[in-house]
Design a protein around this motif. Structure first.
Motif, PDB file in Angstrom:
ATOM      1  N   ALA A  47      47.973  32.266  49.176  1.00 34.42           N
ATOM      2  CA  ALA A  47      47.551  33.673  49.196  1.00 34.42           C
ATOM      3  C   ALA A  47      47.971  34.385  47.913  1.00 34.42           C
ATOM      4  O   ALA A  47      47.279  35.300  47.450  1.00 34.42           O
ATOM      5  CB  ALA A  47      48.145  34.383  50.404  1.00 34.42           C
ATOM      6  N   GLY A  48      49.070  33.960  47.324  1.00 35.27           N
ATOM      7  CA  GLY A  48      49.540  34.580  46.097  1.00 35.27           C
ATOM      8  C   GLY A  48      48.728  34.198  44.879  1.00 35.27           C
ATOM      9  O   GLY A  48      48.778  34.883  43.854  1.00 35.27           O
ATOM     10  N   VAL A  49      47.963  33.120  44.970  1.00 38.31           N
ATOM     11  CA  VAL A  49      47.174  32.657  43.837  1.00 38.31           C
ATOM     12  C   VAL A  49      45.687  32.972  43.996  1.00 38.31           C
ATOM     13  O   VAL A  49      44.998  33.258  43.013  1.00 38.31           O
ATOM     14  CB  VAL A  49      47.386  31.131  43.638  1.00 38.31           C
ATOM     15  CG1 VAL A  49      46.464  30.573  42.591  1.00 38.31           C
ATOM     16  CG2 VAL A  49      48.834  30.850  43.264  1.00 38.31           C
ATOM     17  N   VAL A  50      45.188  32.961  45.233  1.00 39.02           N
ATOM     18  CA  VAL A  50      43.745  33.109  45.481  1.00 39.02           C
ATOM     19  C   VAL A  50      43.203  34.441  44.979  1.00 39.02           C
ATOM     20  O   VAL A  50      42.073  34.505  44.482  1.00 39.02           O
ATOM     21  CB  VAL A  50      43.449  32.916  46.986  1.00 39.02           C
ATOM     22  CG1 VAL A  50      42.057  33.382  47.357  1.00 39.02           C
ATOM     23  CG2 VAL A  50      43.628  31.466  47.355  1.00 39.02           C
ATOM     24  N   TRP A  51      43.974  35.510  45.061  1.00 37.81           N
ATOM     25  CA  TRP A  51      43.460  36.820  44.667  1.00 37.81           C
ATOM     26  C   TRP A  51      43.152  36.890  43.175  1.00 37.81           C
ATOM     27  O   TRP A  51      42.428  37.783  42.727  1.00 37.81           O
ATOM     28  CB  TRP A  51      44.439  37.927  45.061  1.00 37.81           C
ATOM     29  CG  TRP A  51      45.693  37.939  44.246  1.00 37.81           C
ATOM     30  CD1 TRP A  51      46.824  37.238  44.471  1.00 37.81           C
ATOM     31  CD2 TRP A  51      45.924  38.698  43.053  1.00 37.81           C
ATOM     32  NE1 TRP A  51      47.749  37.501  43.510  1.00 37.81           N
ATOM     33  CE2 TRP A  51      47.231  38.397  42.622  1.00 37.81           C
ATOM     34  CE3 TRP A  51      45.159  39.602  42.325  1.00 37.81           C
ATOM     35  CZ2 TRP A  51      47.777  38.962  41.478  1.00 37.81           C
ATOM     36  CZ3 TRP A  51      45.710  40.162  41.187  1.00 37.81           C
ATOM     37  CH2 TRP A  51      47.000  39.847  40.772  1.00 37.81           C
ATOM     38  N   ILE A  52      43.664  35.941  42.405  1.00 39.59           N
ATOM     39  CA  ILE A  52      43.441  35.956  40.959  1.00 39.59           C
ATOM     40  C   ILE A  52      42.033  35.486  40.610  1.00 39.59           C
ATOM     41  O   ILE A  52      41.496  35.861  39.563  1.00 39.59           O
ATOM     42  CB  ILE A  52      44.518  35.093  40.262  1.00 39.59           C
ATOM     43  CG1 ILE A  52      45.890  35.698  40.505  1.00 39.59           C
ATOM     44  CG2 ILE A  52      44.257  34.959  38.779  1.00 39.59           C
ATOM     45  CD1 ILE A  52      47.042  34.836  40.057  1.00 39.59           C
ATOM     46  N   ALA A  53      41.395  34.688  41.461  1.00 41.76           N
ATOM     47  CA  ALA A  53      40.080  34.109  41.172  1.00 41.76           C
ATOM     48  C   ALA A  53      39.025  35.150  40.784  1.00 41.76           C
ATOM     49  O   ALA A  53      38.292  34.941  39.818  1.00 41.76           O
ATOM     50  CB  ALA A  53      39.613  33.263  42.343  1.00 41.76           C
ATOM     51  N   PRO A  54      38.903  36.282  41.485  1.00 36.98           N
ATOM     52  CA  PRO A  54      37.871  37.250  41.088  1.00 36.98           C
ATOM     53  C   PRO A  54      38.191  38.012  39.811  1.00 36.98           C
ATOM     54  O   PRO A  54      37.356  38.730  39.291  1.00 36.98           O
ATOM     55  CB  PRO A  54      37.791  38.226  42.257  1.00 36.98           C
ATOM     56  CG  PRO A  54      38.702  37.745  43.301  1.00 36.98           C
ATOM     57  CD  PRO A  54      39.503  36.626  42.767  1.00 36.98           C
ATOM     58  N   LEU A  55      39.392  37.854  39.285  1.00 35.29           N
ATOM     59  CA  LEU A  55      39.763  38.610  38.095  1.00 35.29           C
ATOM     60  C   LEU A  55      39.042  38.141  36.834  1.00 35.29           C
ATOM     61  O   LEU A  55      38.734  38.956  35.973  1.00 35.29           O
ATOM     62  CB  LEU A  55      41.270  38.553  37.864  1.00 35.29           C
ATOM     63  CG  LEU A  55      42.115  39.359  38.833  1.00 35.29           C
ATOM     64  CD1 LEU A  55      43.581  39.261  38.437  1.00 35.29           C
ATOM     65  CD2 LEU A  55      41.687  40.794  38.896  1.00 35.29           C
ATOM     66  N   LYS A  56      38.777  36.843  36.703  1.00 34.80           N
ATOM     67  CA  LYS A  56      38.146  36.348  35.480  1.00 34.80           C
ATOM     68  C   LYS A  56      36.788  37.014  35.234  1.00 34.80           C
ATOM     69  O   LYS A  56      36.560  37.555  34.150  1.00 34.80           O
ATOM     70  CB  LYS A  56      38.033  34.829  35.510  1.00 34.80           C
ATOM     71  CG  LYS A  56      37.509  34.280  34.216  1.00 34.80           C
ATOM     72  CD  LYS A  56      37.494  32.775  34.196  1.00 34.80           C
ATOM     73  CE  LYS A  56      36.954  32.286  32.864  1.00 34.80           C
ATOM     74  NZ  LYS A  56      36.891  30.850  32.794  1.00 34.80           N
ATOM     75  N   PRO A  57      35.860  36.999  36.204  1.00 37.43           N
ATOM     76  CA  PRO A  57      34.590  37.680  35.927  1.00 37.43           C
ATOM     77  C   PRO A  57      34.748  39.189  35.765  1.00 37.43           C
ATOM     78  O   PRO A  57      34.037  39.815  34.967  1.00 37.43           O
ATOM     79  CB  PRO A  57      33.709  37.344  37.124  1.00 37.43           C
ATOM     80  CG  PRO A  57      34.576  36.714  38.132  1.00 37.43           C
ATOM     81  CD  PRO A  57      35.833  36.286  37.472  1.00 37.43           C
ATOM     82  N   LEU A  58      35.692  39.781  36.501  1.00 38.20           N
ATOM     83  CA  LEU A  58      35.899  41.220  36.371  1.00 38.20           C
ATOM     84  C   LEU A  58      36.418  41.572  34.982  1.00 38.20           C
ATOM     85  O   LEU A  58      35.942  42.519  34.350  1.00 38.20           O
ATOM     86  CB  LEU A  58      36.867  41.717  37.447  1.00 38.20           C
ATOM     87  CG  LEU A  58      37.178  43.207  37.448  1.00 38.20           C
ATOM     88  CD1 LEU A  58      35.908  44.041  37.603  1.00 38.20           C
ATOM     89  CD2 LEU A  58      38.159  43.533  38.559  1.00 38.20           C
TER      90      LEU A  58
END
Length: 68
Positions: A47-58
């Motif tokens: 859970a601490g890592v998954v939220w980072i995934a949408p950051l790259k396209p954003l």
């Protein structure tokens, strides 16, 4: 260079994403607490890592103005 509205909007979206994700994980805290501690550690690490995934396209959108 002229500043754009994308950077403040993107920062706001990042904060909303963090609040949403923290609320989602926090709402499952009782369910996660019922797991054995090794599984709890795995769940919280994921859970601490998954939220980072949408950051790259954003972040790309904030910089370039397009999603790809």
């Amino acid at each position: 260079m002229k500043p754009t509205w994308r950077k403040p909007a993107g920062m706001g979206l990042i904060l909303l994403l963090i609040l949403f994700w923290a609320g989602l994980v926090g709402s499952q805290a009782q369910r996660i607490a019922s797991l054995p501690w090794p599984l709890q550690a795995i769940v919280y690490c994921i859970a601490g890592v998954v939220w980072i995934a949408p950051l790259k396209p954003l972040l790309f959108w904030m910089e370039h103005g397009r999603w790809r």
